[in-house]
Design an enzyme around this catalytic site. Structure first.
Site, PDB file in Angstrom:
ATOM      1  N   LYS A 134      -2.899   1.490   2.130  1.00  0.00           N
ATOM      2  CA  LYS A 134      -3.168   0.287   2.907  1.00  0.00           C
ATOM      3  C   LYS A 134      -2.900  -0.977   2.089  1.00  0.00           C
ATOM      4  O   LYS A 134      -2.591  -2.035   2.641  1.00  0.00           O
ATOM      5  CB  LYS A 134      -4.618   0.288   3.409  1.00  0.00           C
ATOM      6  CG  LYS A 134      -4.818   1.296   4.535  1.00  0.00           C
ATOM      7  CD  LYS A 134      -6.275   1.462   4.890  1.00  0.00           C
ATOM      8  CE  LYS A 134      -6.465   2.575   5.910  1.00  0.00           C
ATOM      9  NZ  LYS A 134      -7.869   3.033   5.954  1.00  0.00           N
ATOM     10  N   GLY A 164      -3.137   8.459   1.520  1.00  0.00           N
ATOM     11  CA  GLY A 164      -4.321   8.047   2.253  1.00  0.00           C
ATOM     12  C   GLY A 164      -4.489   6.539   2.231  1.00  0.00           C
ATOM     13  O   GLY A 164      -3.518   5.775   2.172  1.00  0.00           O
ATOM     14  N   SER A 165      -5.737   6.117   2.249  1.00  0.00           N
ATOM     15  CA  SER A 165      -6.023   4.685   2.425  1.00  0.00           C
ATOM     16  C   SER A 165      -5.543   3.807   1.275  1.00  0.00           C
ATOM     17  O   SER A 165      -5.456   2.586   1.441  1.00  0.00           O
ATOM     18  CB  SER A 165      -7.519   4.487   2.611  1.00  0.00           C
ATOM     19  OG  SER A 165      -7.964   5.281   3.691  1.00  0.00           O
ATOM     20  N   THR A 166      -5.260   4.396   0.111  1.00  0.00           N
ATOM     21  CA  THR A 166      -4.758   3.540  -0.970  1.00  0.00           C
ATOM     22  C   THR A 166      -3.452   2.878  -0.548  1.00  0.00           C
ATOM     23  O   THR A 166      -3.104   1.803  -1.032  1.00  0.00           O
ATOM     24  CB  THR A 166      -4.516   4.318  -2.274  1.00  0.00           C
ATOM     25  OG1 THR A 166      -3.753   5.481  -1.974  1.00  0.00           O
ATOM     26  CG2 THR A 166      -5.828   4.726  -2.933  1.00  0.00           C
TER      27      THR A 166
END
Lengths: 459, 485
Positions: free
Chosen positions: B222, B218-220
């Site tokens: 990014k 997920g966004s981690t």
């Protein structure tokens, strides 16, 4: 007992009594060391009973030695120490298996039977001053042998243990008469074959390179064959059956020098065994296990290969040097105190120990055969040869069985397995060998009266 | 009669010869095979004959062998802390072992060649051989903090903390867990029964979620996309402006990439720092597409993703950003979705690499192994795995991640007096299942002592902040425990 040897060109055999005594002491010392080793490994202490056991065994063999020195002074000096060593190692193993938690193993009972065995050894030496007296009892021995062999089948007397009907109950103890039958039958074979050997050696027709015996002389072979198969079928005792028939064939060969008898014997036995395999499940099962002992299906089957494999696992774990006395797991091997004592020994003493043990057996047999070669009359030759062979043959059958060299057939490991009958019978066997080696090594007396050579065979 | 007698003697000799050859075959040639046969129960007894070495961490004993009098088995393996360290120590069952018990089995049971000298001395001084003791890098206080915090959430998940400067693993928690004592008994029936029960449990308590399986990050992820973007052009910085539409058009598809919940991201054109703080999807999708698959893969590799399989010493499942597909797939991979799959350990390594000025250290669990008398057998030597980014990029990224904690989605991870950097994440999984909550972080920025990755399976309630809501406090508890030691 000074003997003058003047005029003889042949160097006289020495009595070597001092060496024999030293070797006996050495054998007892090894056994006591082994006892101590078991105790130290199991609970870190020298076992309390070690002195009793050691002195007991030492006292017994010293007594045996004194009897031997008095009544058979020319006897082979090696036989008694070697047998003492094997018997002692057997005692230690049974003691070790008992400390391992086996409820059936009892070292004190075995020591008691060893004592009785050594007494029987001494009594035999004292009573039987000339073994050729046995030749006069040829047919008596044969009859006694047969009677002993079939005695377990007599209702009320016979006992079935572990699936084999080879025991008789005497009230105070169970006896395995086949062990004594073995002795009586070897005496019978020796006497009978000495009388009949010329006839049996007559050549009949010639087939390829082999002189076949005459058809009518097949009688005794067929009778022994039938008796052996009877033992196999009626008592479910594969081992004794193989033991007796094999010994008979070997003695027949020694007496007649006819290879054809060996071939006929092997053919008969293989044929009989195959027939038995077809007819009886337990024979076929043994053979199946022999071929595929590692098959998981056989392993987990009741009465399958688990027993054999446990023995092999034990030996494999022991490896070259063994785990050391008291440091293996003999309780994992079924019947580790009797049929499988060789495997249990292999775990703790390793390949090294087993090689030594087999060498000791081989030496006993070799001394017996040497006696046979040196004997002066055919009956002695045949008897000593037969007794030595039966000992070797028995070791081969049981050790070969537990090591999966041949199909497993239950037999006693001579002098090691727990059991009074076998110990008694084998100590008597040794007494006979000692008696014969005494007469073979004794310087020839002035006047020779050889009954064996003058006896006329009866037809 | 002597002729046949001699031949009979030769026959006897042959019989003994055959027996001897056969026992040599059995006890020398086939010995190993027979010894190791699973049906040979001696192995089973032998397992309990030796005093197996201890497994320790800090001042705590995690596993030890206790003498068991009046039993067939001399020693029994005990785990005083029960389920707390289960996935680290592993268990010692009648026929197998796991985790550290497995990977250092020969040292623990004293049979390893490197203990030969010790064994020889023992032989001559008549001492029973003992196994070597294994000391781990785990910090018991942090392990307890992570375990308690994750357990309180009532969810399944994983917590892993590493020391950025060395790679030493400080915490490794996987929930649900099991009690290794139950799998280390000597009663095969009980142990195997319990094992089968645990193995069948749909929550999979036997799995070490830190290293045994991968999850979409997920966004981690990014943080990595950002690292790649900054590294490609050193003129880019926190204040560089990028497009941040409400919907990112994915080429060659009818679908568009929205922000989480379809919301807007600032005024449509934002700074990189803002994009990271708010965790907008569209700018990162665009960044990924601009970099291209090959660049993304190259930068991922620099953080250790998809390289040689790691052994800490347990094997670590391989992480990867997925195969080369179209631009749409790449955009989704760049925000940690699609075929992007990471182990929690790998995510912790990314945080640690950023914290350690771009250097990713090889993670390890074993601090020291010493024989029973204290003689050193093996000591950890920190090893650099890769250089992921330049110190300058690392510095920019650290500042941006600190801002995420101070001003963005991860305020729950703030620790007074400590500069904490972090990144939240929410990973969508199967249809109809709540997304996984993620959080990666490090502290302190000036002197990084700890980097953490937290995964809470199906831990997100629905907003992007939930990574920060569920997972960040757990990471905070672990970081505090480490910094406070």
């Amino acid at each position: 007992m000074a003997v003058t040897t003047s005029g003889s060109a042949v160097p006289m055999p020495a009595k070597r009594r001092g060496a024999q005594l030293a070797m006996l002491a050495f054998a007892v010392a090894i056994v006591m060391g082994a006892y101590a080793s078991v105790g130290l490994a199991v609970d870190g202490r020298i076992p309390a009973g070690m002195l009793t056991y050691g002195l007991g065994l030492g006292g017994l063999v010293l007594a045996a030695y004194l009897v031997l020195a008095k009544f058979a002074p020319w006897a082979d000096p090696l036989i008694l120490p070697l047998v003492t060593l094997v018997n002692g190692i057997g005692l230690v193993m049974i003691y070790r298996i008992e400390t391992g938690g086996s409820k059936l193993a009892s070292a004190s009972t075995q020591l008691l039977w060893t004592g009785v065995g050594i007494v029987m050894f001494s009594v035999t030496l004292i009573v039987l001053r000339d073994h050729r007296a046995l030749q006069r009892m040829t047919y008596t021995a044969g009859f006694a042998g047969l009677l002993l062999l079939i005695s377990p089948l007599i209702p009320g007397l016979g006992q079935t243990l572990n699936g084999a009907r080879i025991w008789i109950s005497l009230g105070f103890a169970n006896l395995q008469p086949s062990e004594f039958a073995k002795l009586a039958l070897v005496v019978f074979f020796a006497g009978y074959l000495v009388a009949k050997r010329d006839v049996l050696a007559l050549a009949g027709r010639r087939l390829l390179f082999i002189d076949l015996p005459r058809a009518r002389d097949l009688g005794p072979v067929l009778i022994t064959w039938a008796v052996s198969l009877g033992v196999l079928v009626l008592q479910r005792d594969l081992g004794s059956s193989l033991l007796l028939f094999g010994t008979f064939i070997a003695m027949l060969y020694i007496a007649t020098q006819r290879t054809s008898w060996v071939l006929i014997g092997i053919l008969l036995f293989v044929g009989g065994a195959m027939l038995a395999g077809l007819l009886f499940d337990h024979v076929a099962a043994r053979f199946e296990v022999y071929l595929n002992p590692e098959d998981p299906e056989l392993f987990y089957k009741f009465g399958g290969s688990a027993q054999l494999m446990e023995g092999l696992f034990a030996m494999g774990t022991g490896g070259v040097l063994g785990t050391g006395l008291g440091q293996g797991h003999p309780q994992l091997i079924p019947l580790s105190f009797s049929d499988f004592i060789f495997a249990a020994t292999g775990e703790e003493l390793g390949l090294t120990g087993l090689m030594a043990l087999l060498l000791v057996y081989a030496l006993i047999v070799e001394r017996g055969l040497r006696t046979s070669l040196a004997a002066r009359d055919p009956f002695s030759k045949l008897l000593a040869g037969g007794l030595s062979f039966i000992l070797a043959w028995q070791v081969f059958i049981i050790v070969g069985g537990v090591t999966n060299l041949i199909p497993l057939t239950g037999l006693v490991t001579p002098f090691m397995s727990q059991g009074g009958s076998a110990l008694l019978a084998n100590w008597i066997l040794i007494a006979l060998l000692v008696r014969m080696s005494d007469s073979a090594r004794r310087p020839p007396p002035q006047a020779i009266q050889d009954e064996g050579m003058t006896q006329v065979f009866q037809r | 009669m002597n002729g046949p007698l001699k031949r009979a003697s030769i026959a006897c000799l042959l019989m003994f010869g055959l027996l001897m050859v056969n026992i040599n075959y059995l006890q020398a040639v086939r010995a190993d095979q027979l010894r190791e046969d699973p049906r040979n129960n001696r192995n089973f007894y032998a397992r309990y004959e030796v005093e197996r070495g201890r497994i320790t961490a800090g001042n705590e004993v995690l596993a030890e062998s206790v003498e068991k009098p009046d039993s067939d088995f001399r020693f029994q393996r005990k785990y005083p802390h029960g389920p707390l360290y289960a996935h680290i120590t592993g268990f010692f069952s009648p026929e197998s072992e796991s985790a550290i018990e497995r990977s250092r089995d020969s040292l623990l049971d004293g049979s390893d060649p490197s203990l030969l000298v010790r064994r020889s001395i023992d032989l001559f001084t008549n001492k029973a051989t003992k196994g070597a003791n294994v000391d781990l890098t785990i910090v018991p206080k942090a392990q307890e903090a992570g375990y308690e915090a994750l357990r309180r959430s009532g969810k399944r998940g994983a917590v892993v903390a590493i020391a950025p400067k060395t790679g030493a693993i400080l915490t490794m928690v996987s929930v649900p867990t099991y009690d290794p004592n139950e799998l280390s008994g000597t009663n095969k029936g009980d142990v195997f029964g319990r094992y089968a029960e645990l193995d069948k449990n749909k929550n999979k308590p036997l799995i070490n979620r830190v290293i045994d399986r991968t999850y979409p990050p997920g966004s981690t992820f990014k943080a990595l996309t950002m690292a790649a973007y900054l590294e490609e052009d050193s003129s880019r910085g926190p204040s560089t402006m990028v497009e941040a539409p409400q919907l990112l058009d994915l080429p060659n598809t009818s679908a568009d990439l929205p922000n989480y919940g379809g919301s807007a991201c600032g005024a449509g054109r934002v700074t990189l720092q803002f994009a990271l703080e708010r965790s907008c999807n569209t700018p990162f999708g665009a960044m990924g597409m601009e970099l291209g698959y090959d660049k993304m893969l190259e930068h991922a590799k620099k953080f250790g993703i998809g390289g040689e399989p790691l052994e800490i010493p347990m094997g670590v499942a391989g992480s990867g950003i997925g195969p080369k597909e179209d631009a749409a797939a790449l955009a989704q991979a760049s925000i940690g979705q699609r075929s992007n799959q990471m182990t929690p350990l790998q995510m912790a390594m990314i945080a640690a690499g950023i914290a350690n000025d771009g250097k990713v250290m090889k993670p390890y669990l074993i601090n020291k192994i010493a024989d029973a008398e204290g003689g050193e057998v093996e000591t950890a030597k920190p090893e650099e795995l890769t250089t992921a980014i330049s110190p300058e990029t690392a510095d920019k990224l650290q500042q941006m991640m600190v801002s995420v904690v101070n001003n963005g989605t991860a305020t729950a991870a703030r620790i007074p007096g400590v500069e904490v950097g972090g990144k939240t994440g929410t990973a969508e999984t199967a249809e109809g299942q709540a997304p996984h909550a993620w959080f990666i972080s490090f502290a302190d920025v000036q002197d990084p002592e700890v980097a953490v990755a937290v995964l809470v399976e199906s831990g997100s309630a629905g907003t992007d902040a939930s990574g920060g809501h569920t997972a960040a406090p757990i990471a905070k508890a672990v970081m505090e425990a480490v910094l406070d030691r």
